[in-house]
Design a protein around this motif. Structure first.
Motif, PDB file in Angstrom:
ATOM      1  N   ASN A  91       0.829  -1.212   0.000  1.00  0.00           N
ATOM      2  CA  ASN A  91       0.000   0.000   0.000  1.00  0.00           C
ATOM      3  C   ASN A  91       0.867   1.267   0.000  1.00  0.00           C
ATOM      4  N   PHE A  92       1.917   1.265   0.817  1.00  0.00           N
ATOM      5  CA  PHE A  92       2.808   2.428   0.832  1.00  0.00           C
ATOM      6  C   PHE A  92       3.590   2.541  -0.480  1.00  0.00           C
ATOM      7  N   HIS A  93       3.929   1.418  -1.062  1.00  0.00           N
ATOM      8  CA  HIS A  93       4.633   1.442  -2.351  1.00  0.00           C
ATOM      9  C   HIS A  93       3.756   2.046  -3.446  1.00  0.00           C
ATOM     10  N   TYR A 151       3.244   6.004  -2.485  1.00  0.00           N
ATOM     11  CA  TYR A 151       4.387   6.923  -2.522  1.00  0.00           C
ATOM     12  C   TYR A 151       5.270   6.709  -3.747  1.00  0.00           C
ATOM     13  N   LEU A 206       8.929  -0.765   7.650  1.00  0.00           N
ATOM     14  CA  LEU A 206       8.745   0.283   6.636  1.00  0.00           C
ATOM     15  C   LEU A 206       9.669   1.468   6.866  1.00  0.00           C
ATOM     16  N   CYS A 246      -5.189   7.673   2.587  1.00  0.00           N
ATOM     17  CA  CYS A 246      -4.466   8.792   1.964  1.00  0.00           C
ATOM     18  C   CYS A 246      -4.602  10.072   2.798  1.00  0.00           C
ATOM     19  N   THR A 248      -2.104   9.801   5.702  1.00  0.00           N
ATOM     20  CA  THR A 248      -0.688   9.879   5.344  1.00  0.00           C
ATOM     21  C   THR A 248      -0.309  11.197   4.672  1.00  0.00           C
ATOM     22  N   PRO A 262       4.262   5.785   9.307  1.00  0.00           N
ATOM     23  CA  PRO A 262       3.825   4.406   9.028  1.00  0.00           C
ATOM     24  C   PRO A 262       3.766   3.528  10.273  1.00  0.00           C
TER      25      PRO A 262
END
Length: 543
Positions: free
Chosen positions: A108-110, A113, A241, A330, A333, A340
């Motif tokens: 999800n972070f990949h 971002y 992370l 979103c 973040t 994270p």
């Protein structure tokens, strides 16, 4: 001429040195009763001396009890061994299933971002990747109908784990697979296909094992292992992370899946006490005929009101709530700039709550009427959705609670309650599941739940697009959260589809057991034989 006392076929009297096998069945006849019959016989026939001796049934009883106890001890040791292997196989499987949040958090972070996907696209990818879960009924029918190497559960677990190793290993070892969105989607679909096959086989295995050995509530222990894996996965995910790139997290999960594959390959269904087939199909029919039969049995099982009504309620209660998980993620973040590790720890707390709720349900809440329990959980779930509204409106700041602390404690509560709501329905359908339909029915339940969650996600994407929620504009997000709250209250209008209580297996009455009836019948035969012999002697004396 001296007549024998009684026929040699009688289980109490013998004319030879051998003890017939039927003598062991007279364990319920006490020695006092046998002596009273013998005395009554000699009192009415004083001149007759029997040639054979009246055997004390206690001797036969002891011999029989010794053999029965040896058999029971052997059976109990085999059952304990199979139960330990069952706990090791499925416990590890459900723990790894819960640990899947570890690579998914990195993914999800990949996507947010590194690939710079907007919230709607991110949520669309998440829900589209779950499409293989909809095919679970097909995998369930195949596991019920098609045997591989004489087994029909463990081979499918191995196949599913292998597919997951290939998908996550490719993302870890080949960076190109994670850079392009089509290649990334292919890996996600392959991973979820393997997860679907594995989950179907595990759910069918614990259902079949529970029915075979009359163990209820194994689904509760599966939820505990699932929650334990989720706790550790989210806890380590937030830390990794910060320290490592997502590729390393994919590699760690691939190694863990390889360990599960080795454990599954070393397991055997024979040790679990489950039926083994020597051919591809246990009934000797063709594969297509057996699949058609399994499909017909599944449709018959689903058409039962005791299964259809609660299944309809749980599916509808999930599908009608629009999920705004991508927009909330979103917002946390990009606007609140939450670390994270905070998001990971919030999910850890959510999984801890899920584990606690599962333990409480298993020990105390089973006695609560199911309709009342589900109604309370649904109200709590709807209320927990408003916690996101407090975070967006900054109500927490007005009362002195920082965003990090509020998100840490309450961000994952709604998702936790949504997962716990499924547990009573899983136990209910596992109890009502017909024999031979374990894989089909449990996979149909999982597929229906997954399809309803996908529909809920797409409904949330459409709602976000209609309200104009974007990466740089979250002004209408509170309106979407209020719509979520109202939609979550609607299923309470037809909660009468949920049964009042769980079905309870009826206990046999001790006086009506098969063994007692057989013993009483043997006792009547003994007494009847004695008096039949007495009438025979009287008729001979008159001649």
């Amino acid at each position: 001429m001296i007549y024998p006392v009684i026929s040699t076929k009688n289980p109490i009297f013998l004319t030879g040195s051998k003890i017939p096998r039927n003598q062991e069945r007279c364990s319920k006849l006490s020695s006092f009763q046998s002596r009273s019959i013998f005395r009554s016989f000699h009192h009415q026939n004083p001149g007759i001396k029997p040639k054979t001796q009246f055997l004390n049934p206690v001797i036969g009883t002891n011999l029989g009890e010794v053999s029965v106890r040896k058999g029971k001890k052997k059976k109990e040791s085999l059952w304990q061994q199979g139960f330990q292997e069952m706990l090791g196989l499925c416990g590890l499987g459900y723990w790894v299933q819960g640990f899947r949040c570890f690579p998914w958090l990195a993914l999800n972070f990949h996507m947010a971002y590194n690939l710079n996907l907007n919230p709607s696209t991110l949520q669309l990818v998440q829900n589209s990747g779950n499409l293989p879960m909809v095919a679970k009924p097909l995998f369930g029918i195949l596991s019920d109908a098609l045997y591989i190497g004489g087994a029909h559960r463990i081979p499918y677990i191995c196949i599913g784990v292998l597919l997951q190793v290939l998908s996550w290993g490719q993302l870890a070892l080949f960076p190109v697979a994670g850079q392009a969105l089509p290649a990334l989607m292919a890996c996600v679909l392959l991973s979820n296909t393997g997860a679907a096959v594995t989950e179907v086989a595990k759910d069918a295995l614990i259902t079949e094992y529970g029915q075979k050995h009359r163990i209820t509530g194994l689904q509760s222990y599966a939820f505990m292992a699932l929650a334990a894996g989720g706790i550790l996965g989210n806890l380590l995910g937030g830390y990794f992370l910060v320290k490592l790139p997502p590729r390393m997290m994919f590699l760690v999960f691939s190694v863990l899946l390889s360990i599960q594959l080795l454990v599954s390959l070393s397991a055997s269904e024979e040790c679990l006490g489950l039926a083994r087939s020597l051919g591809p199909v246990p009934t000797g029919q063709s594969v297509s005929e057996n699949i058609r039969k399994q499909l017909s049995d599944l449709m018959i099982a689903i058409s039962e009101d005791s299964i259809f009504r609660p299944l309809t309620w749980i599916v509808a209660s999930i599908a009608m709530v629009p999920i705004l998980s991508g927009s909330i993620f979103c917002y946390q973040t990009q606007c609140l700039h939450l670390n994270p590790s905070v998001i990971g720890m919030s999910r850890v707390i959510g999984q801890l709550i899920l584990l606690s709720l599962t333990v409480l349900y298993n020990h105390y809440w089973k006695q609560i009427p199911m309709r009342k329990l589900i109604g309370v959980v649904q109200i709590l779930y709807a209320s927990s959705l408003l916690l996101d509204l407090a975070l967006v409106r900054e109500i927490n700041l007005s009362i002195g609670i920082p965003n990090e602390v509020f998100a840490l404690c309450f961000s994952g509560l709604a998702e936790t309650l949504a997962q716990f709501k499924i547990l009573p329905f899983s136990v209910l359908l596992a109890t009502l599941c017909p024999r031979g339909c374990e894989g089909s029915l449990t996979s149909f339940l999982a597929s229906a739940l997954c399809l309803s969650s996908i529909f809920s996600g797409f409904w949330g994407v459409g709602l976000a697009a209609m309200l104009g929620i974007r990466s740089n504009d979250y002004s209408n997000l509170p309106v979407g959260i209020l719509i979520q709250f109202l939609a979550a209250l609607l299923p309470l209008g037809w909660i009468h589809h949920v049964p009042m209580s769980q079905p309870v297996e009826k206990k046999r009455k001790k006086g009506m057991s098969k063994r007692n009836r057989k013993t009483r019948r043997i006792g009547r035969v003994v007494v009847g034989s004695v008096f039949a012999y007495r009438r025979e002697r009287e008729s001979d004396a008159q001649k």
